[in-house]
Design an enzyme around this catalytic site. Structure first.
Site, PDB file in Angstrom:
ATOM      1  N   TYR A   1       0.843  -1.085  -0.097  1.00 19.55           N
ATOM      2  CA  TYR A   1      -0.081   0.063  -0.180  1.00 19.55           C
ATOM      3  C   TYR A   1       0.851   1.304  -0.094  1.00 19.55           C
ATOM      4  O   TYR A   1       0.861   2.176  -0.884  1.00 19.55           O
ATOM      5  CB  TYR A   1      -0.958  -0.150   1.220  1.00 19.55           C
ATOM      6  CG  TYR A   1      -1.650   1.335   1.428  1.00 19.55           C
ATOM      7  CD1 TYR A   1      -2.616   1.816   0.464  1.00 19.55           C
ATOM      8  CD2 TYR A   1      -1.296   2.183   2.508  1.00 19.55           C
ATOM      9  CE1 TYR A   1      -3.244   2.933   0.794  1.00 19.55           C
ATOM     10  CE2 TYR A   1      -1.717   3.307   2.771  1.00 19.55           C
ATOM     11  CZ  TYR A   1      -2.804   3.738   1.807  1.00 19.55           C
ATOM     12  OH  TYR A   1      -3.477   4.912   1.987  1.00 19.55           O
TER      13      TYR A   1
HETATM   14  O1  UGB Z   1      -2.014   6.949   7.653  1.00 21.02           O
HETATM   15  C1  UGB Z   1      -2.321   6.366   6.669  1.00 21.02           C
HETATM   16  O2  UGB Z   1      -1.828   6.814   5.655  1.00 21.02           O
HETATM   17  C2  UGB Z   1      -2.931   5.197   6.920  1.00 21.02           C
HETATM   18  O3  UGB Z   1      -3.871   4.965   7.862  1.00 21.02           O
HETATM   19  C3  UGB Z   1      -4.630   3.930   8.180  1.00 21.02           C
HETATM   20  O4  UGB Z   1      -3.837   2.939   8.360  1.00 21.02           O
HETATM   21  P1  UGB Z   1      -3.451   2.347  10.120  1.00 21.02           P
HETATM   22  O5  UGB Z   1      -2.684   3.580  10.439  1.00 21.02           O
HETATM   23  O6  UGB Z   1      -2.902   1.058   9.742  1.00 21.02           O
HETATM   24  O7  UGB Z   1      -4.890   2.247  10.548  1.00 21.02           O
HETATM   25  P2  UGB Z   1      -5.488   1.068  11.257  1.00 21.02           P
HETATM   26  O8  UGB Z   1      -5.753   0.133  10.264  1.00 21.02           O
HETATM   27  O9  UGB Z   1      -6.788   1.683  11.728  1.00 21.02           O
HETATM   28  O10 UGB Z   1      -4.768   0.696  12.264  1.00 21.02           O
HETATM   29  C4  UGB Z   1      -4.399   1.595  13.670  1.00 21.02           C
HETATM   30  C5  UGB Z   1      -3.457   0.779  14.487  1.00 21.02           C
HETATM   31  O11 UGB Z   1      -4.246  -0.219  14.924  1.00 21.02           O
HETATM   32  C6  UGB Z   1      -3.556  -1.369  14.984  1.00 21.02           C
HETATM   33  N1  UGB Z   1      -4.493  -2.472  14.860  1.00 21.02           N
HETATM   34  C7  UGB Z   1      -5.057  -2.739  13.678  1.00 21.02           C
HETATM   35  C8  UGB Z   1      -6.135  -3.817  13.421  1.00 21.02           C
HETATM   36  C9  UGB Z   1      -6.180  -4.628  14.602  1.00 21.02           C
HETATM   37  O12 UGB Z   1      -6.979  -5.907  14.515  1.00 21.02           O
HETATM   38  N2  UGB Z   1      -5.366  -4.554  15.719  1.00 21.02           N
HETATM   39  C10 UGB Z   1      -4.492  -3.562  16.059  1.00 21.02           C
HETATM   40  O13 UGB Z   1      -3.905  -3.485  16.820  1.00 21.02           O
HETATM   41  C11 UGB Z   1      -2.767  -1.214  13.706  1.00 21.02           C
HETATM   42  O14 UGB Z   1      -1.427  -1.970  13.886  1.00 21.02           O
HETATM   43  C12 UGB Z   1      -2.216   0.334  14.084  1.00 21.02           C
HETATM   44  O15 UGB Z   1      -1.259   0.394  14.799  1.00 21.02           O
HETATM   45  C13 UGB Z   1      -5.499   3.621   6.841  1.00 21.02           C
HETATM   46  O16 UGB Z   1      -6.303   2.559   7.327  1.00 21.02           O
HETATM   47  C14 UGB Z   1      -4.705   3.366   5.833  1.00 21.02           C
HETATM   48  O17 UGB Z   1      -5.457   3.330   4.566  1.00 21.02           O
HETATM   49  C15 UGB Z   1      -3.921   4.865   5.409  1.00 21.02           C
HETATM   50  O18 UGB Z   1      -4.872   5.676   4.999  1.00 21.02           O
END
Ligand code: UGB
Length: 431
Positions: free
Chosen positions: A242
């Site tokens: 991504y």
């Molecule tokens: O800033 C971005 O550019 C991206 O932001 C977002 O990604 P992320 O920051 O990864 O958000 P998100 O999935 O909510 O996980 C948040 C936290 O929860 C943790 N996480 C997640 C799922 C889970 O089951 N458990 C968990 O601990 C996980 O490890 C993480 O630490 C958008 O989805 C992406 O499309 C993009 O826009």
């Protein structure tokens, strides 16, 4: 010649019992012996189907937008009406991904202040399409028309630019999600690379060329350890496909700026959240699971360090998007040729105050008044990064960007929306 009866005999005798077959067939014969009875039955069935279909189309039309075939005169009128500008020095904006989370919010904000807005969305099923339809109905009720189509469809894009001289494109259509890239890598190439290039080609060919503002991502900082992340920091160590496609997007847009004079603004969004959000994101899926009494998985980084994100509230991001459109300047090319230099900018749109994931869960528990069943797991090698933290001084200086909503407040607003949208009783769950 074989008779009608023979036609109904199964070709593999023995599969069906003849007795049953003949008794059914006799009844069938009794019903349809005369041609006139058959004709009446046919008429009845046609009438029934027609009334069902027209009822369906009435139900699907949302509010005032009755379904019209793409490319028809009625459809063109809807596009034109939606693009109408209702303020002095306003703009007409093509918003891709308009039925998405950020796209729907930005569309409404632009329309509210009198800009013309035409939406475009392919309504794919990456997450519950009924939420996208509900956002579409919301936009329709604000006189915003959404074209159902894909950014890879060059003919459709060219048609839209034929009908409307868009001054700006707000490009938010993308394959989002960090971890899903391991399941379906091609979808990222399709939307974030191929789709982006098709859209840029359409913009380059348009006359006048629009200025483009588009969604990059905080994930481009990848394994960068220098904090907070500044736009000039290295972005050559992506941790997920991504992130790699978003980084590629930054390079691709640069070439279109350089060769064709397109005005480009890339926005690195930092984990945007809020009402009408994306069900695949952690804060959203955690809320659903907590309310349903199901466990949630909380990932933990190396050496048991909590993961952290610079969670950014949707209204703040919308202000950053609108500020970017307002300051984008014009693209300089025409007839597919550059006529002078055009702006190329990249901004962080974050909140500048990272919060750990367990703290975020604690806030949800408080607003929902329900304890989460937490499973803490070491972060698998799934493309996640341990933390994000935005330096927003460049956006503050150039766009006047100033986030005002902290995570506690933003999650309260999200939970309020969630409970109301999914029909929970608010008094019981939210303060
Ligand atoms: O800033 C971005 O550019 C991206 O932001 C977002 O990604 P992320 O920051 O990864 O958000 P998100 O999935 O909510 O996980 C948040 C936290 O929860 C943790 N996480 C997640 C799922 C889970 O089951 N458990 C968990 O601990 C996980 O490890 C993480 O630490 C958008 O989805 C992406 O499309 C993009 O826009």
């Amino acid at each position: 010649m074989r008779g009608l009866e023979e036609e109904f005999i199964p070709s593999t005798p023995g599969k069906f019992k003849d007795k049953t077959y003949y008794s059914v067939n006799r009844q069938f014969h009794r019903c349809f012996t005369s041609t006139s009875t058959m004709f009446l039955w046919a008429l009845f069935l046609i009438a029934l189907t027609a009334s069902y279909l027209s009822f369906q189309s009435f139900m699907d039309s949302g509010t005032r937008y009755l379904s019209s075939t793409r490319g028809s005169l009625q459809w063109e009128k809807q596009v034109r009406d939606s693009a109408q500008i209702h303020r002095v020095n306003g703009m007409s904006v093509l918003v891709t991904g308009a039925a998405g989370f950020v796209g729907s919010h930005v569309s409404i904000a632009l329309k509210k202040r009198g800009d013309g807005v035409v939406g475009l969305d392919n309504f794919n099923n990456y997450y519950d399409p009924s939420l996208k339809k509900a956002r579409k109905n919301l936009l329709n009720s604000r006189n915003i028309f959404i074209v159902e189509g894909d950014i890879n469809d060059m003919r459709m894009l060219a048609k839209l630019f034929d009908i409307v001289a868009f001054t700006h494109v707000m490009h938010l259509a993308a394959q989002a999600g960090v971890r899903y890239a391991m399941e379906n890598p091609q979808s990222y190439v399709h939307s974030n690379i191929a789709g982006l290039v098709t859209l840029l080609e359409a913009c380059k060919n348009a006359n006048p060329q629009p200025a483009i503002v588009w969604a990059s991502s905080s994930s481009v900082y990848g394994l960068n350890e220098k904090v907070p992340f500044s736009e000039s920091d290295r972005t050559d160590q992506p941790a997920s496909l991504y992130a790699a496609t978003k980084k590629a997007g930054e390079e691709i847009t640069h070439t279109y700026n350089h060769i064709y004079g397109l005005s480009i603004t890339g926005l690195r969004f930092f984990t945007v959240y809020g009402p009408w959000g994306r069900p695949d994101m952690a804060y959203f899926s955690f809320t659903r699971n907590i309310l349903q009494g199901k466990p949630i998985t909380v990932y933990r980084g190396k050496n048991r360090v909590d993961l952290a994100r610079d969670f950014t509230y949707i209204d703040d991001v919308v202000k950053g998007c609108v500020g970017s459109l307002d300051t984008a300047g014009k693209s300089t090319g025409s007839g597919g040729k550059k006529r002078g230099p055009a702006l190329y900018r990249i901004f962080n749109l974050g909140n500048t105050s990272p919060v750990t994931v367990p703290m975020m869960v604690g806030m949800l528990e408080k607003h929902l008044k329900v304890k989460a069943k937490k499973h803490v797991l070491d972060m698998p090698g799934n493309g996640d990064v341990p933390f994000t933290h935005a330096n927003i001084s460049f956006a503050r200086k150039e766009l006047g960007y100033k986030p005002t909503t902290d995570l506690q407040t933003g999650l309260r607003k999200f939970v309020r929306w969630y409970l109301s949208y999914y029909g929970y009783s608010q008094e019981k769950s939210v303060k």
